[in-house]
Design a protein around this motif. Sequence first.
Motif, PDB file in Angstrom:
ATOM      1  N   SER A 165      17.646  67.859  70.124  1.00 23.78           N
ATOM      2  CA  SER A 165      18.679  66.838  69.939  1.00 23.78           C
ATOM      3  C   SER A 165      20.069  67.464  70.049  1.00 23.78           C
ATOM      4  N   PRO A 166      21.133  66.643  70.112  1.00 24.68           N
ATOM      5  CA  PRO A 166      22.493  67.197  70.191  1.00 24.68           C
ATOM      6  C   PRO A 166      22.828  68.181  69.078  1.00 24.68           C
ATOM      7  N   LYS A 167      22.451  67.867  67.841  1.00 28.89           N
ATOM      8  CA  LYS A 167      22.756  68.776  66.729  1.00 28.89           C
ATOM      9  C   LYS A 167      22.027  70.110  66.882  1.00 28.89           C
ATOM     10  N   ARG A 168      20.771  70.050  67.297  1.00 27.92           N
ATOM     11  CA  ARG A 168      20.021  71.299  67.500  1.00 27.92           C
ATOM     12  C   ARG A 168      20.577  72.082  68.681  1.00 27.92           C
ATOM     13  N   MET A 169      20.953  71.365  69.727  1.00 27.65           N
ATOM     14  CA  MET A 169      21.580  72.017  70.863  1.00 27.65           C
ATOM     15  C   MET A 169      22.894  72.683  70.443  1.00 27.65           C
ATOM     16  N   GLY A 170      23.657  71.974  69.604  1.00 29.47           N
ATOM     17  CA  GLY A 170      24.910  72.534  69.098  1.00 29.47           C
ATOM     18  C   GLY A 170      24.684  73.797  68.305  1.00 29.47           C
ATOM     19  N   ALA A 171      23.619  73.820  67.489  1.00 28.24           N
ATOM     20  CA  ALA A 171      23.303  75.017  66.702  1.00 28.24           C
ATOM     21  C   ALA A 171      23.004  76.211  67.617  1.00 28.24           C
ATOM     22  N   VAL A 172      22.261  75.954  68.706  1.00 29.45           N
ATOM     23  CA  VAL A 172      21.954  77.011  69.671  1.00 29.45           C
ATOM     24  C   VAL A 172      23.241  77.553  70.296  1.00 29.45           C
ATOM     25  N   LEU A 173      24.121  76.656  70.718  1.00 33.49           N
ATOM     26  CA  LEU A 173      25.347  77.073  71.406  1.00 33.49           C
ATOM     27  C   LEU A 173      26.303  77.807  70.472  1.00 33.49           C
ATOM     28  N   VAL A 174      26.471  77.304  69.251  1.00 39.53           N
ATOM     29  CA  VAL A 174      27.373  77.961  68.299  1.00 39.53           C
ATOM     30  C   VAL A 174      26.880  79.380  67.999  1.00 39.53           C
ATOM     31  N   ALA A 175      25.578  79.528  67.782  1.00 37.80           N
ATOM     32  CA  ALA A 175      25.009  80.857  67.517  1.00 37.80           C
ATOM     33  C   ALA A 175      25.170  81.769  68.729  1.00 37.80           C
ATOM     34  N   TYR A 176      24.963  81.225  69.927  1.00 35.87           N
ATOM     35  CA  TYR A 176      25.098  82.020  71.151  1.00 35.87           C
ATOM     36  C   TYR A 176      26.534  82.514  71.337  1.00 35.87           C
TER      37      TYR A 176
ATOM     38  N   VAL B  75      37.057  87.502  74.048  1.00 38.93           N
ATOM     39  CA  VAL B  75      36.713  87.041  72.700  1.00 38.93           C
ATOM     40  C   VAL B  75      37.239  85.640  72.433  1.00 38.93           C
ATOM     41  N   LEU B  76      38.521  85.397  72.748  1.00 41.14           N
ATOM     42  CA  LEU B  76      39.137  84.100  72.468  1.00 41.14           C
ATOM     43  C   LEU B  76      38.395  82.929  73.128  1.00 41.14           C
ATOM     44  N   PRO B  77      38.013  83.022  74.422  1.00 39.06           N
ATOM     45  CA  PRO B  77      37.264  81.906  75.033  1.00 39.06           C
ATOM     46  C   PRO B  77      35.962  81.577  74.313  1.00 39.06           C
ATOM     47  N   ASN B  78      35.246  82.610  73.857  1.00 44.24           N
ATOM     48  CA  ASN B  78      33.991  82.359  73.138  1.00 44.24           C
ATOM     49  C   ASN B  78      34.237  81.726  71.771  1.00 44.24           C
ATOM     50  N   MET B  79      35.332  82.102  71.112  1.00 44.70           N
ATOM     51  CA  MET B  79      35.691  81.476  69.838  1.00 44.70           C
ATOM     52  C   MET B  79      35.996  79.998  70.050  1.00 44.70           C
ATOM     53  N   ILE B  80      36.768  79.711  71.100  1.00 44.78           N
ATOM     54  CA  ILE B  80      37.118  78.321  71.421  1.00 44.78           C
ATOM     55  C   ILE B  80      35.864  77.523  71.753  1.00 44.78           C
ATOM     56  N   ALA B  81      34.981  78.114  72.559  1.00 46.89           N
ATOM     57  CA  ALA B  81      33.745  77.427  72.955  1.00 46.89           C
ATOM     58  C   ALA B  81      32.862  77.139  71.744  1.00 46.89           C
ATOM     59  N   GLY B  82      32.765  78.089  70.812  1.00 47.11           N
ATOM     60  CA  GLY B  82      31.956  77.899  69.615  1.00 47.11           C
ATOM     61  C   GLY B  82      32.486  76.768  68.740  1.00 47.11           C
ATOM     62  N   ILE B  83      33.805  76.721  68.561  1.00 51.44           N
ATOM     63  CA  ILE B  83      34.423  75.655  67.761  1.00 51.44           C
ATOM     64  C   ILE B  83      34.226  74.304  68.440  1.00 51.44           C
ATOM     65  N   ALA B  84      34.458  74.268  69.759  1.00 48.96           N
ATOM     66  CA  ALA B  84      34.301  73.016  70.508  1.00 48.96           C
ATOM     67  C   ALA B  84      32.862  72.517  70.467  1.00 48.96           C
ATOM     68  N   ALA B  85      31.894  73.427  70.616  1.00 50.90           N
ATOM     69  CA  ALA B  85      30.472  73.040  70.565  1.00 50.90           C
ATOM     70  C   ALA B  85      30.103  72.502  69.190  1.00 50.90           C
ATOM     71  N   PHE B  86      30.660  73.098  68.146  1.00 49.53           N
ATOM     72  CA  PHE B  86      30.381  72.642  66.783  1.00 49.53           C
ATOM     73  C   PHE B  86      30.847  71.200  66.590  1.00 49.53           C
ATOM     74  N   TYR B  87      32.080  70.917  66.985  1.00 50.91           N
ATOM     75  CA  TYR B  87      32.627  69.573  66.783  1.00 50.91           C
ATOM     76  C   TYR B  87      31.985  68.548  67.717  1.00 50.91           C
ATOM     77  N   TYR B  88      31.728  68.945  68.956  1.00 46.05           N
ATOM     78  CA  TYR B  88      31.207  67.977  69.928  1.00 46.05           C
ATOM     79  C   TYR B  88      29.723  67.676  69.721  1.00 46.05           C
ATOM     80  N   PHE B  89      28.914  68.704  69.575  1.00 47.75           N
ATOM     81  CA  PHE B  89      27.463  68.506  69.467  1.00 47.75           C
ATOM     82  C   PHE B  89      27.008  68.207  68.042  1.00 47.75           C
TER      83      PHE B  89
END
Length: 282
Positions: free
Chosen positions: A152-163, A192-206
Amino acid sequence: MVEFGEQLRRAREAKGMTQQSLAEQLYVTRQSVSRWECGDRYPDLLTTKKISRILEVSLDDLLSGKEMTKVVERNPVVENKIVNNIVIVLYAFVVLSYLITVFDIVMRLILVPDNAINSSTIYLLVIQVVGLSISIAAFLYGLVHAVRGTLSPKRMGAVLVAYFAACIIADTNHMMPLKAWQQFAVMGVRVVLPNMIAGIAAFYYFIRVDNRKIWICLISFTSVWGIFQAVITLYPTMLGAEEFLALNISSRLVLSIAIDVLVLYQTYTLYKKRRHAIEISE
């Protein structure tokens, strides 16, 4: 308010259909229809439209606006079987590749004589193993749910944030040997900064179900940036390497690009599904 499963059962029985006959018209199993009626799962929106046509009831009769959202948020992000199989293969390859890398690092630490490796090198290798272990755990979690059809989106988000968190650890590890602060700062901004941004964005979006386009744009930008970084850093190295090393680098390049492309696909697939759910509920 009557839930979707109960509405579906009533509409099916009013039409004089069994679960099996409805399943045959939808090209799904009887167990799928049973799970829908029990409330364990929801059909995707396209299937829901087919159900409304077959049972001759409106979507509004089957689903409330709130349940439209449930369909999207409880179902897998990727419902296309072919694409889901690609996701399964990619996740399995990532897990296997990272496990091999961890095994290689551990064997090097065990087999290399103590006087041939200094403490700073050991520290860097341990940090690398930590980052890889997080990635392995994340993609293994995603693999299990992709196989089960419950990513699901939340589980997908967990995978992306951890990655992305694992990427930050790995990239910080590469920055540690740098002496000049200018080099350190440039690497931080580039990697480093792009991955931090991506992690935050994935958390809020997914995970937080924040549908603002800023998060989609940030995930898209960082994914494209990741592809660009992989190409400019790995491709030249691959060209000048020996055959075995070149094969290893090329596999890393393909894997990195595949992950970023998959992130883009999942992001836009979820965006279309959420938008479609809003349009139907209105």
